[in-house]
Design a protein around this motif. Structure first.
Motif, PDB file in Angstrom:
ATOM      1  N   ARG A 157      -9.808   4.291  -5.156  1.00  0.00           N
ATOM      2  CA  ARG A 157     -10.552   3.100  -4.713  1.00  0.00           C
ATOM      3  C   ARG A 157     -10.049   1.826  -5.372  1.00  0.00           C
ATOM      4  O   ARG A 157     -10.341   0.724  -4.913  1.00  0.00           O
ATOM      5  CB  ARG A 157     -12.044   3.277  -5.012  1.00  0.00           C
ATOM      6  CG  ARG A 157     -12.695   4.454  -4.292  1.00  0.00           C
ATOM      7  CD  ARG A 157     -14.056   4.767  -4.857  1.00  0.00           C
ATOM      8  NE  ARG A 157     -13.966   5.112  -6.281  1.00  0.00           N
ATOM      9  CZ  ARG A 157     -15.019   5.406  -7.044  1.00  0.00           C
ATOM     10  NH1 ARG A 157     -16.238   5.391  -6.524  1.00  0.00           N
ATOM     11  NH2 ARG A 157     -14.858   5.702  -8.321  1.00  0.00           N
TER      12      ARG A 157
ATOM     13  N   ARG B 268      -4.634  -1.569  -4.782  1.00  0.00           N
ATOM     14  CA  ARG B 268      -4.530  -2.831  -4.065  1.00  0.00           C
ATOM     15  C   ARG B 268      -3.249  -2.864  -3.235  1.00  0.00           C
ATOM     16  O   ARG B 268      -2.290  -2.169  -3.555  1.00  0.00           O
ATOM     17  CB  ARG B 268      -4.524  -4.000  -5.069  1.00  0.00           C
ATOM     18  CG  ARG B 268      -5.868  -4.227  -5.761  1.00  0.00           C
ATOM     19  CD  ARG B 268      -5.764  -5.180  -6.925  1.00  0.00           C
ATOM     20  NE  ARG B 268      -5.016  -6.392  -6.614  1.00  0.00           N
ATOM     21  CZ  ARG B 268      -4.750  -7.357  -7.496  1.00  0.00           C
ATOM     22  NH1 ARG B 268      -5.170  -7.231  -8.748  1.00  0.00           N
ATOM     23  NH2 ARG B 268      -4.063  -8.424  -7.137  1.00  0.00           N
TER      24      ARG B 268
ATOM     25  N   VAL C 250      -3.367  -4.974   4.246  1.00  0.00           N
ATOM     26  CA  VAL C 250      -4.668  -4.999   3.557  1.00  0.00           C
ATOM     27  C   VAL C 250      -5.650  -4.059   4.254  1.00  0.00           C
ATOM     28  O   VAL C 250      -6.368  -3.282   3.608  1.00  0.00           O
ATOM     29  CB  VAL C 250      -5.221  -6.440   3.512  1.00  0.00           C
ATOM     30  CG1 VAL C 250      -6.666  -6.450   3.043  1.00  0.00           C
ATOM     31  CG2 VAL C 250      -4.360  -7.316   2.603  1.00  0.00           C
ATOM     32  N   GLU C 251      -5.662  -4.110   5.583  1.00  0.00           N
ATOM     33  CA  GLU C 251      -6.560  -3.252   6.361  1.00  0.00           C
ATOM     34  C   GLU C 251      -6.262  -1.776   6.134  1.00  0.00           C
ATOM     35  O   GLU C 251      -7.179  -0.960   5.938  1.00  0.00           O
ATOM     36  CB  GLU C 251      -6.408  -3.596   7.851  1.00  0.00           C
ATOM     37  CG  GLU C 251      -7.187  -2.699   8.790  1.00  0.00           C
ATOM     38  CD  GLU C 251      -6.836  -2.957  10.250  1.00  0.00           C
ATOM     39  OE1 GLU C 251      -7.510  -2.361  11.112  1.00  0.00           O
ATOM     40  OE2 GLU C 251      -5.894  -3.723  10.532  1.00  0.00           O
TER      41      GLU C 251
ATOM     42  N   LYS D 158      -7.197  -0.511   2.563  1.00  0.00           N
ATOM     43  CA  LYS D 158      -8.652  -0.361   2.450  1.00  0.00           C
ATOM     44  C   LYS D 158      -9.134   0.864   3.205  1.00  0.00           C
ATOM     45  O   LYS D 158      -9.918   1.672   2.681  1.00  0.00           O
ATOM     46  CB  LYS D 158      -9.345  -1.616   2.971  1.00  0.00           C
ATOM     47  CG  LYS D 158     -10.869  -1.562   2.862  1.00  0.00           C
ATOM     48  CD  LYS D 158     -11.497  -2.856   3.346  1.00  0.00           C
ATOM     49  CE  LYS D 158     -13.024  -2.795   3.237  1.00  0.00           C
ATOM     50  NZ  LYS D 158     -13.653  -4.068   3.727  1.00  0.00           N
ATOM     51  N   HIS D 159      -8.671   1.015   4.446  1.00  0.00           N
ATOM     52  CA  HIS D 159      -9.165   2.107   5.287  1.00  0.00           C
ATOM     53  C   HIS D 159      -8.617   3.456   4.848  1.00  0.00           C
ATOM     54  O   HIS D 159      -9.380   4.427   4.730  1.00  0.00           O
ATOM     55  CB  HIS D 159      -8.774   1.841   6.746  1.00  0.00           C
ATOM     56  CG  HIS D 159      -9.187   2.935   7.692  1.00  0.00           C
ATOM     57  ND1 HIS D 159     -10.505   3.133   8.068  1.00  0.00           N
ATOM     58  CD2 HIS D 159      -8.451   3.895   8.330  1.00  0.00           C
ATOM     59  CE1 HIS D 159     -10.571   4.162   8.895  1.00  0.00           C
ATOM     60  NE2 HIS D 159      -9.339   4.641   9.067  1.00  0.00           N
TER      61      HIS D 159
ATOM     62  N   ASN E 112      -8.056   3.470  -0.021  1.00  0.00           N
ATOM     63  CA  ASN E 112      -9.358   3.280  -0.662  1.00  0.00           C
ATOM     64  C   ASN E 112     -10.436   4.153  -0.021  1.00  0.00           C
ATOM     65  O   ASN E 112     -11.418   4.525  -0.664  1.00  0.00           O
ATOM     66  CB  ASN E 112      -9.797   1.820  -0.601  1.00  0.00           C
ATOM     67  CG  ASN E 112      -8.841   0.866  -1.308  1.00  0.00           C
ATOM     68  OD1 ASN E 112      -8.752  -0.299  -0.945  1.00  0.00           O
ATOM     69  ND2 ASN E 112      -8.093   1.340  -2.299  1.00  0.00           N
TER      70      ASN E 112
END
Length: 239
Positions: free
Chosen positions: A85, A88, A216-217, A220-221, A224
């Motif tokens: 999680r 980055r 970034v998407e 995160k998906h 993370n």
């Protein structure tokens, strides 16, 4: 694969023909003058996810001076730390060199070779007929949080220790792992070498030219979110 050329826009920027021959994948408009910014502006992607307009390159495998055809090239994006999680995305402008063409011997090689008979640090003496020869290499995934590149193109990154990033490099970024498969004739591995030298000179370069919003998407998906996404950013078992 997008091209082969004696270019390296990280190690020899602005100097076409100065490098040993590399095989390039990812962004289709890549040359010695490319920068992360130019990759974002120009070119499309040879990757499954067309938002990945970054560029990846590695020395060309040869037999008798002739290129060995690549079967498939995969660059995995994973978590190299226990707490996925915290990972980055690569920042805009990021560059990285993984491995070293000056590796002194197979025992010091940080990657592994396989072709259906387990893994080793050297190209197997032969492969079962019909199998592909695969080289894998995990990249360091802990960033110093400051430098997008360093003079050696490595020192801004280091490997996690026991699943944690050290205080010198506290920021967890995606862990790249190469999986490059080569077509072989009859399982023969004799006479193979890289444009950079012996098998253990294998290395690869990464220049972040992603559509940053898409990167970034996906981080995160997929990372993370603890998902095992395919090349299109989809985990069929955990939508």
């Amino acid at each position: 694969m997008t091209k082969r050329a004696n270019d390296d826009p990280i190690v020899f920027p602005g100097k076409p023909g100065a490098s040993h021959n590399h095989t390039f994948v990812g962004n289709t408009v890549i040359d010695a003058y490319s920068t992360p910014e130019s990759l974002v502006r120009t070119g499309v992607s040879s990757c499954e996810d067309k938002g990945d307009t970054a560029s990846y390159w590695f020395p060309t495998l040869l037999r008798g001076g002739q290129p060995v055809e690549v079967s498939t090239v995969t660059f995995y994006y994973k978590s190299g730390v226990k707490d996925y999680r915290t990972v980055r995305p690569f920042p805009p402008g990021f560059r990285l060199l993984v491995g070293d063409m000056r590796t002194p011997n197979a025992a010091a090689f940080g990657g592994e070779w396989s072709c259906g008979r387990g893994a080793s640090q050297e190209i197997p003496a032969s492969c079962p007929s019909g199998n592909v020869l695969v080289v894998r290499y995990k990249a360091p995934s802990c960033w110093d949080g400051v430098h997008l590149d360093t003079p050696d193109h490595k020192s801004h990154m280091t490997y996690p220790v026991d699943g944690l990033c050290p205080s010198s490099h506290p920021v967890a970024l995606p862990m790249l792992q190469s999986k490059i498969a080569y077509k072989l004739s009859g399982g023969r591995t004799d006479g193979l070498s890289y444009s950079s030298g012996a098998s253990y000179s294998f290395h690869y370069d990464f220049m972040n030219g992603w559509n940053q919003a898409r990167l970034v998407e996906l981080v995160k998906h997929c990372i993370n979110g603890g998902r095992q996404c395919n090349g299109y950013g989809v985990d069929k078992h955990k939508p």
